[in-house]
Design a protein around this motif. Sequence first.
Motif, PDB file in Angstrom:
ATOM      1  N   SER A 132     -15.241  31.718  38.754  1.00 37.70           N
ATOM      2  CA  SER A 132     -14.590  31.127  37.571  1.00 37.70           C
ATOM      3  C   SER A 132     -13.386  30.273  37.974  1.00 37.70           C
ATOM      4  O   SER A 132     -12.978  30.259  39.137  1.00 37.70           O
ATOM      5  CB  SER A 132     -14.138  32.241  36.631  1.00 37.70           C
ATOM      6  N   GLU A 149      -9.742  32.655  31.953  1.00 35.91           N
ATOM      7  CA  GLU A 149     -10.591  32.442  33.134  1.00 35.91           C
ATOM      8  C   GLU A 149     -11.970  32.076  32.615  1.00 35.91           C
ATOM      9  O   GLU A 149     -12.623  32.884  31.958  1.00 35.91           O
ATOM     10  CB  GLU A 149     -10.625  33.686  34.007  1.00 35.91           C
ATOM     11  N   ILE A 150     -12.363  30.844  32.876  1.00 30.89           N
ATOM     12  CA  ILE A 150     -13.644  30.356  32.357  1.00 30.89           C
ATOM     13  C   ILE A 150     -14.694  30.446  33.461  1.00 30.89           C
ATOM     14  O   ILE A 150     -14.481  29.970  34.582  1.00 30.89           O
ATOM     15  CB  ILE A 150     -13.504  28.907  31.847  1.00 30.89           C
ATOM     16  N   ARG A 151     -15.816  31.038  33.115  1.00 25.78           N
ATOM     17  CA  ARG A 151     -16.873  31.235  34.115  1.00 25.78           C
ATOM     18  C   ARG A 151     -17.602  29.927  34.415  1.00 25.78           C
ATOM     19  O   ARG A 151     -17.999  29.204  33.503  1.00 25.78           O
ATOM     20  CB  ARG A 151     -17.884  32.265  33.606  1.00 25.78           C
ATOM     21  N   CYS A 152     -17.728  29.622  35.681  1.00 22.82           N
ATOM     22  CA  CYS A 152     -18.615  28.521  36.106  1.00 22.82           C
ATOM     23  C   CYS A 152     -19.088  28.909  37.507  1.00 22.82           C
ATOM     24  O   CYS A 152     -18.607  28.401  38.513  1.00 22.82           O
ATOM     25  CB  CYS A 152     -17.915  27.167  36.076  1.00 22.82           C
TER      26      CYS A 152
END
Lengths: 428, 158
Positions: A132, A149-152
């Motif tokens: 993330s 916290e952005i998931r990628c």
Amino acid sequence: MEHRERLAAAAGMTAALVVLGIVVHDGRVLGLAVPYLVYFAWIVLSRPASGGIEVTRQIHPDRVPAGEEIEVVLTVENHGTAVPFFGLEELLPDGLNVIDGETTALAPLPAGGRISISYTIVPQRGEYELPSVRTKRWGHGAPAPLVEEIRCPSSLLVLPRPAPLAEIEIRPRRTLVYAGTVKADVGGAGIDFFGCRNYTPGDDVRRINWRAYARTGRLVVNEYEQERIADVNVILDARARAHHRSSDGDTFEPAVHAAASLAVHFLEQGNRVGLLIYGDVLDWTYPGFGRTQRERILDSLAAARPADKAVFEDLRYIPTRLFPSRSQLVVVSPLAGEEDVEILGLLRARGYHVILVSPDPLDRWIERNTGKTDEGSLRLAARLIRLDRRVLLDTLARIGVEVVDWPVDESFARAVDWALSRRGRRFR
Amino acid sequence: MRWAGLLLFPAGMLILAATGYADGEAVVGTIAVIGAVGWILLILRRTGGAAALLGVSGGIGLFLLFTGSGFYPILAGEVLAILGLEAGMSRREISPFPKEHQDKFSRRMLLLLGSAGIGSGGLAVLAVNLHLTLRFLPALGISLAVLAGLALLLRRVK
């Protein structure tokens, strides 16, 4: 977290002062509460809304040999309302060294707009997960950001870089039927003289031994030792207790490097090669040939890490039934102690031809600690360790294990050439 | 931002300390000085717990108020402490970003902090000097309005 900390401080002080002001009937105490109340209201009312952000990460390439450069591009798109200040932080795991570019950015992000950052990394061997990114959003007039916290999720596989090896002479008692480079102890077509046998019609007349015919009056033909391919299984000892670990480095990385170099070398010679990583689990790469097998083995080695598990404390549980009898085993291990010598002896007794490659960190350790501690004690300790190791390796050599004692600061190719090549054996 | 984060809170504490010493409260003054030094250490060593120091400054201000010190220096000290806390936390939050990006943000944040300081200080002065004689119904109305405002704020927090 800091948002909560702020809120707690402002709310706590406001409440305390208001209650106290009412209790003591003092307008000044209530007046003192005003800045805290304003601060509290400021934090709460200006907090930006979440959502509307999309993050993508592109890694090119995502499977490389160690030491190669990798370019990563991180893009954020805003599908929501405008954000006066938007912070983007890449959360990189250990082992990824950034050599160029930025891994963070702080800029306004208008509605429908995008922010892009790119950076170049030179990673060490390993399997990396980048789950993330951290984002910070400041709303209009907001003091505290909204942290998310952005998931990628992305993954990255960094393979060990095998060293080219000149020549390794192996003599397993069992070979396969196809032509290769391993002496098969069987007469036929080859280069080295093997013996003579009676002539049979159809034999090549150029192979008739005329001197023998002159001496005995019988026609005999020369036979040469057949060279075939063999089964070679590389065993990487990944038990943490066997490896020397310090801030200056360890023996595990050199061991992985050695295992990769040996496996690739034997594959290039046409042999059927398998790999067993012996650590907290048994990671078995089924034997195979060619380029695909090379990539399979390098993938396994890329993900290898030292670990301990009580059941695999010593090498006793090497699953020998995976290896064809009387085949070639190459064990890469710094050795944890006498019990390992016993197990390697057992493998030898079962008919396997065993090569032990043992990374030795002692010279590096002495060099790094010179001047840091008492010189006499250091020398004595080094001498004791060296003697202990010598005893283990000599014991192994006596029972027929071929030993490559490799000081890790030296070239692996040279150590192998010295210990295992025909030329090296001649000079030793 | 760097200097604001480092110095605003200690400046507020030093005002409180000076007020304490001037009114013969040497112990409280010394605590305020220790608080100022503690803040600087906290910021330089990047450790947490900055918000707890706001409680210290509030406690000192309250104590000085009860011992009869002047309201305005205490108010100034408290406002600077709040702005210092905010600047210090913002400084920590923007520290991972590139320097040139931080500069743009800092200019905007300092402007905001200045406005907030003046606004909240002015409001506090107004609140202290405002004398209203209220009958039952207007007082009830104001109380209910304040309660509703607080409820809305708390709802936003959740």
